[in-house]
Design a protein around this motif. Structure first.
Motif, PDB file in Angstrom:
ATOM      1  N   LEU A 121       0.824  -1.207   0.000  1.00 38.22           N
ATOM      2  CA  LEU A 121       0.000   0.000   0.000  1.00 38.22           C
ATOM      3  C   LEU A 121       0.859   1.259   0.000  1.00 38.22           C
ATOM      4  O   LEU A 121       0.591   2.216  -0.738  1.00 38.22           O
ATOM      5  CB  LEU A 121      -0.933   0.003   1.212  1.00 38.22           C
ATOM      6  CG  LEU A 121      -2.095  -1.001   1.181  1.00 38.22           C
ATOM      7  CD1 LEU A 121      -2.804  -1.028   2.525  1.00 38.22           C
ATOM      8  CD2 LEU A 121      -3.074  -0.650   0.074  1.00 38.22           C
ATOM      9  N   LEU A 122       1.899   1.255   0.831  1.00 35.04           N
ATOM     10  CA  LEU A 122       2.728   2.451   0.970  1.00 35.04           C
ATOM     11  C   LEU A 122       3.700   2.625  -0.200  1.00 35.04           C
ATOM     12  O   LEU A 122       3.793   3.711  -0.788  1.00 35.04           O
ATOM     13  CB  LEU A 122       3.512   2.393   2.280  1.00 35.04           C
ATOM     14  CG  LEU A 122       2.695   2.435   3.574  1.00 35.04           C
ATOM     15  CD1 LEU A 122       3.609   2.234   4.778  1.00 35.04           C
ATOM     16  CD2 LEU A 122       1.940   3.755   3.705  1.00 35.04           C
ATOM     17  N   VAL A 127      -0.082   4.996  -1.166  1.00 32.26           N
ATOM     18  CA  VAL A 127      -1.096   5.463  -0.218  1.00 32.26           C
ATOM     19  C   VAL A 127      -0.393   6.230   0.916  1.00 32.26           C
ATOM     20  O   VAL A 127       0.592   5.739   1.478  1.00 32.26           O
ATOM     21  CB  VAL A 127      -1.879   4.270   0.360  1.00 32.26           C
ATOM     22  CG1 VAL A 127      -2.804   4.719   1.485  1.00 32.26           C
ATOM     23  CG2 VAL A 127      -2.662   3.576  -0.743  1.00 32.26           C
ATOM     24  N   PRO A 128      -0.861   7.415   1.273  1.00 33.28           N
ATOM     25  CA  PRO A 128      -0.276   8.136   2.416  1.00 33.28           C
ATOM     26  C   PRO A 128      -0.423   7.303   3.701  1.00 33.28           C
ATOM     27  O   PRO A 128      -1.473   6.708   3.945  1.00 33.28           O
ATOM     28  CB  PRO A 128      -1.112   9.421   2.494  1.00 33.28           C
ATOM     29  CG  PRO A 128      -1.698   9.587   1.127  1.00 33.28           C
ATOM     30  CD  PRO A 128      -1.918   8.207   0.606  1.00 33.28           C
ATOM     31  N   GLU A 129       0.619   7.271   4.515  1.00 33.79           N
ATOM     32  CA  GLU A 129       0.594   6.454   5.724  1.00 33.79           C
ATOM     33  C   GLU A 129      -0.527   6.873   6.663  1.00 33.79           C
ATOM     34  O   GLU A 129      -1.089   6.053   7.394  1.00 33.79           O
ATOM     35  CB  GLU A 129       1.949   6.539   6.430  1.00 33.79           C
ATOM     36  CG  GLU A 129       2.100   5.526   7.551  1.00 33.79           C
ATOM     37  CD  GLU A 129       3.522   5.355   8.019  1.00 33.79           C
ATOM     38  OE1 GLU A 129       3.780   4.459   8.845  1.00 33.79           O
ATOM     39  OE2 GLU A 129       4.409   6.115   7.554  1.00 33.79           O
ATOM     40  N   PHE A 135      -7.990   1.969   5.383  1.00 36.41           N
ATOM     41  CA  PHE A 135      -7.942   0.837   4.465  1.00 36.41           C
ATOM     42  C   PHE A 135      -8.323  -0.485   5.137  1.00 36.41           C
ATOM     43  O   PHE A 135      -8.294  -1.530   4.492  1.00 36.41           O
ATOM     44  CB  PHE A 135      -6.558   0.741   3.822  1.00 36.41           C
ATOM     45  CG  PHE A 135      -6.398   1.648   2.631  1.00 36.41           C
ATOM     46  CD1 PHE A 135      -6.364   1.140   1.346  1.00 36.41           C
ATOM     47  CD2 PHE A 135      -6.314   3.022   2.799  1.00 36.41           C
ATOM     48  CE1 PHE A 135      -6.237   1.975   0.254  1.00 36.41           C
ATOM     49  CE2 PHE A 135      -6.190   3.864   1.718  1.00 36.41           C
ATOM     50  CZ  PHE A 135      -6.156   3.340   0.424  1.00 36.41           C
ATOM     51  N   THR A 136      -8.702  -0.434   6.390  1.00 36.86           N
ATOM     52  CA  THR A 136      -9.263  -1.628   7.031  1.00 36.86           C
ATOM     53  C   THR A 136     -10.749  -1.761   6.707  1.00 36.86           C
ATOM     54  O   THR A 136     -11.392  -2.726   7.141  1.00 36.86           O
ATOM     55  CB  THR A 136      -9.079  -1.566   8.561  1.00 36.86           C
ATOM     56  OG1 THR A 136      -9.708  -0.379   9.068  1.00 36.86           O
ATOM     57  CG2 THR A 136      -7.598  -1.567   8.919  1.00 36.86           C
TER      58      THR A 136
END
Length: 978
Positions: A121-122, A127-129, A135-136
């Protein structure tokens, strides 16, 4: 929809839409904005125009669009743009796929703290942390990527109709209403059944797991195995096989020496199989308690009794045995199974290995292959022959897999049994009879297993489960299969090789589990405990595109539409006036939807990757033939290869992955599109190369520079190469068209890029760098034929020329040259070839060249050439011999050379005309002018004095010898050097 879900969707759309999609080409943003504002690509029914409905598979919203999407979708867009310029009313719509386990699997794994998901994801998705916690929630994931990818679609220049956009699942106002209608119709038509069936099953999700719900194992389905029981001291050793008819050739049984094996009870019988087999087959086979466990080496050297023959055979060790596949026990038929033969040979060649395990080498020495099947084209012992021919020495050699497939296939389709009991019976028939006998005698049974590991999106390993109340699409229905085959046989398929592939898939496709218990999707309307699975809700959605533009105007009412509304729109059933009253709609809206559907449907072309042939694309054809009238069936499909990156398979887990937003940021849209399109066509796999993208970017820059130069410097004068430039440009336009009509997108793009660039380079050389009148026409046509492939550069160039409107909406270029085109192009083709000859000769000269003398062939040679060109005979030498023997007597060897040269010239001319000999004859008549042009061109290009002479004018022995080599349209070249 709950308030929480609604909030998650709003956040996802907002935050995903904030993603920056950058490009090093500032003008691309300008054209994105203009196209959007002017709604350039929105399509409306027009009975006065031919329609062309093209679509690509909607992408799954569990991540950013990547290069694989880029290749397939850019191919589709190039065709859509081309057909639009051809005058067709083009519909190229867009939607997003949210259904399935993939998104739910990502969110679950993230909740568990899976570091690999977090890293992807990162590092890959970008995706920004700060957003990771969001995202869950699968709903947020889908909305986020949809908003981000919508910007990518625009940035790639895909000419889609955004007014028809939707996404799947019951999180959309009306998509689930449409899917509910689809499944009511299938059930109504007897194509949906409920029953007992083996499926790929995820124990965690408690659902059937389709291809698109898997992290690994796409294309793997339950296969029927036969268990053959070998008697061993009151226990039945259960060996698994896909080829029970070979039981008559058993020489031994294989187990893995380091495996763990268990004795387990089943209906009062004790079965022996691997521990892994007991675990996965327990429920399927109704296995009872484990009564004993042992290591594999404890079984080695024991003898078991084979059914049918009663022969006692030994248990031996084999490294190729996979304890997790089948039962972890394999019987050995070395005559027909390459793995078995090489394993026996390895043991025979390494007796020390046997002694280490306490085994007598004589156990193996006595083993001889036993022939069971006779197959045309195969020898007495096919496995022995194949292994020895390939030079294979290890049972771990990967080539054994291919040899096994090849032998098994030939024997199954062409083989006949040679054993007495089934002599001359075909293998396919014998297989069923053997299975029946094994079951009757209590010597075997059948079960289902997977041929490889399947991992669900949840991260859990799948098994085969026999489901009792599962809903299935009845793909095994023979009448349904026949309709699909009729469609495949009549529709356009690109490339043609994919047609046979599709027909083969239809043959082997069985009933398909179309429901599951978890994930996003649409609930089965009459049994809401089931959710319609990923592949099964993504088959006829192109029909929804025809009316979604209207439904998007009143989503709240659309969310309440019933089955009978869709029956009217898509099947013509019911009264629109009564339906309008019942659902609070305008009657005109209903009738308008019906008109849209009738105008647009069926789909003229669907462009897909070849990974979808065995599932999505075939399902698409099944569903259409099961629901719609034949006039609305699909008209064409195009299949393409799968992307690789720098020669390696694209993989997120391995870090070999490029998203489109990354490619756009580095190279811009046009360069990305060109690099993809130029990499492959048909079923070949495209390979993304950064260097190729950089070269494509350099071309775009050069193209715009050339267009600007033409716009600023072109005069109204006529140059010496103007006629050729117009003719060559028209020929390039034709080549692009011919290839796009056949979906040869690489060939078409290559001509639009390199073919036209080469035209320009030759023109400037021949025109001595002057830009004359023809260059203006050339520039306009180049822009237009490049537009389907590099639309942003085309729009920018169109504006630089001072043209009005959009290049994307202009008419496809018409030819500006007539019947003389072939002559003009051929003349220049020969001139270029002769220039190459001069350069080659100069490269061999010692000293400094000061003069080039071109010698035109003597008159009798021209006479011979004319005889050859006017004759109907293909052999020029024989034509002269028959019609002008006096010419042959001049010099037979020279006549042969003339014939060879005329043949070569005629072959080159055949690409330009159906009468190549006439074209060569025309040029021969004007040879003197051609050679004068050549002399002048050589002098200008190479700065060397160049003169033209007749063969008879040569002086001096060396010069005369050289001059005598002159042939018609191929002068002799003599270089004077210091």
């Amino acid at each position: 929809m709950t308030d929480q879900v609604r909030q998650l969707l709003e956040q996802g759309f907002r935050l995903g839409g904030e993603t920056t999609i950058s490009s090093p080409k500032p003008y691309e943003a300008k054209w994105i904005s203009r196209w959007r504002v002017d709604r350039v690509f929105e399509a409306h029914p027009d009975p006065g125009r031919r329609k062309f409905f093209i679509c690509v598979p909607y992408s799954y919203q569990n991540g950013p669009l990547h290069l694989g999407h880029g290749f397939t979708f850019t191919r589709g867009d190039a065709v859509a743009r081309y057909m639009r310029m051809r005058g067709y009313n083009v519909l190229f719509p867009w939607a997003w796929h949210w259904t399935g386990e993939a998104v739910a699997g990502t969110s679950e794994r993230l909740k568990k703290g899976d570091e690999s998901v977090k890293r992807m994801l990162l590092e890959i998705d970008g995706v920004p942390e700060s957003l990771l916690n969001n995202f869950t929630h699968p709903e947020f994931i889908c909305a986020y990527y949809t908003a981000e990818n919508r910007k990518v679609v625009d940035a790639m220049g895909w000419s889609v109709d955004w007014s028809r956009e939707f996404h799947t699942t019951d999180l959309h106002p009306y998509y689930s209403r449409f899917i509910e209608w689809q499944y009511h119709v299938l059930r109504r038509n007897g194509l949906l059944v409920q029953g007992r069936h083996p499926v790929v099953w995820c124990p965690k999700c408690q659902s059937a797991t389709g291809d698109h719900d898997r992290l690994r194992g796409e294309g793997i389905y339950p296969e029927e195995y036969t268990m053959v029981f070998f008697e061993l001291d009151g226990v039945k050793l259960a060996a698994a096989t896909l080829r029970p008819e070979t039981i008559f050739g058993v020489t031994n049984v294989w187990i893995h020496p380091d495996g763990v094996y268990q004795v387990v009870e089943r209906n009062g019988v004790k079965l022996l199989m691997s521990r892994e087999a007991v675990a996965k087959l327990g429920e399927q086979l109704g296995l009872g308690k484990v009564v004993k466990e042992m290591n594999g080496h404890e079984l080695l050297g024991k003898y078991v009794r084979s059914p049918f023959t009663g022969r006692a055979v030994p248990i031996l060790p084999a490294k190729f045995v996979d304890v997790s596949l089948g039962t972890g026990v394999v019987y050995s038929v070395p005559a027909h199974a390459p793995y078995d033969y090489i394993a026996v040979k390895e043991l025979r060649n390494n007796p020390g290995h046997l002694r280490e395990k306490g085994l007598d080498p004589k156990l193996v020495e006595v083993i001889q292959p036993i022939k069971v099947i006779e197959t045309p084209g195969l020898g007495e012992h096919p496995a022995v022959d194949a292994v020895e021919k390939a030079g294979i020495t290890s049972q771990l050699d990967e080539r054994l897999e291919e040899l096994t497939r090849e032998i098994y296939s030939k024997e199954f389709y062409s083989g006949k049994m040679v054993v007495e009991e089934f002599r001359d019976v075909s293998v396919s028939v014998a297989r069923e009879k053997v299975i029946e006998r094994l079951k009757q005698n209590g010597d075997g049974d059948v079960f289902y297993d997977l041929s490889g590991k399947v991992i669900c999106r949840s991260g859990d390993e799948c098994i085969v489960k026999i489901v009792d109340d599962q809903w299935f699409l009845n793909f095994s229905n023979t009448e349904w299969k026949a309709r699909v085959k009729r469609l495949i046989s009549s529709m356009n398929v690109y490339p043609e090789a994919a047609r046979t592939w599709l027909l083969n898939v239809v043959d082997w496709l069985h009933d398909w589990a179309c429901t599951r218990k978890t994930g996003l999707g649409t609930r089965l309307p009459w049994d809401p405990s089931w959710i319609i699975e990923t592949l099964s809700d993504s088959t006829i959605y192109p029909a929804l595109y025809t009316i979604s533009k209207i439904l998007n105007k009143f989503p709240e009412k659309a969310a309440k539409l019933g089955v009978e509304v869709f029956d009217y729109v898509f099947l013509g059933l019911g009264d629109p006036r009564k339906l309008a009253e019942k659902y609070g709609l305008e009657q005109e809206h209903l009738e308008s939807m019906r008109r849209e559907f009738l105008y647009w449907y069926g789909v003229d072309l669907r462009v897909s990757g070849k990974d979808l042939v065995a599932n999505h694309l075939t399902f698409y054809l099944f569903h259409h033939t099961g629901i719609f009238e034949e006039r609305h069936w699909p008209r064409g499909v195009a299949v393409n290869g799968m992307i690789t990156i720098e020669g390696n398979k694209m993989s997120k887990s391995r870090g070999n992955f490029v998203t489109l937003k990354q490619a756009l940021a580095r190279h811009g849209s046009d360069a990305t599109r060109l690099a993809l399109l130029l990499s492959a066509e048909d079923l070949d796999d495209p390979d993304w190369r950064e260097k190729a993208a950089e070269e494509a970017g350099a071309f775009v820059k050069n193209f715009l520079t050339i267009i600007e130069k033409i716009a600023n410097e072109a005069s109204d004068d006529e140059g010496p190469c103007d006629e050729w430039l117009l003719a060559a440009t028209d020929r390039s336009c034709e080549i692009v068209s011919e290839n796009l009509e056949k979906l040869k997108t690489r060939s078409a793009c290559s001509e639009a890029v390199y073919g036209m660039l080469n035209n320009w380079r030759w023109y400037t050389r021949r025109n001595r760098d002057r830009i004359t009148r023809a260059a203006k026409v050339f520039a306009e046509k180049w822009i237009l034929i490049l537009s389907p492939f590099a639309p942003f550069a085309a729009e920018e160039a169109w504006e630089k020329l001072g043209k009005k409107g959009y290049a994307s909406l202009q008419e496809w270029p018409k030819p500006s040259t007539g019947s003389e085109r072939g002559r003009v192009i051929f003349s220049e083709m020969v001139l270029e070839s002769l220039l190459s000859d001069v350069r080659e000769v100069l490269g061999l000269v010692k000293g400094k060249p000061v003069e080039v003398k071109l010698y035109r062939a003597a008159g009798w040679k021209h006479e011979a050439a004319k005889v050859m060109l006017s004759s109907q005979e293909s052999n020029g030498f024989e034509a002269v011999k028959r019609n002008r023997p006096e010419l042959l007597r001049q010099d037979p060897s020279t006549i042969r050379k003339i014939a060879d040269n005329i043949r070569d010239l005629t072959q080159k001319a055949s690409s330009l005309t159906e009468q190549p000999a006439a074209l060569v004859a025309q040029l021969l008549e004007k040879e003197t002018n051609l050679l004068k042009e050549l002399a002048d061109f050589v002098k200008h290009e190479l700065n060397i004095e160049t003169t033209l002479h007749g063969e008879e004018d040569a002086t001096g022995d060396r010069e005369k010898t050289k001059a005598k080599q002159a042939l018609p349209l191929k002068p002799a070249i003599y270089v004077v050097a210091k």
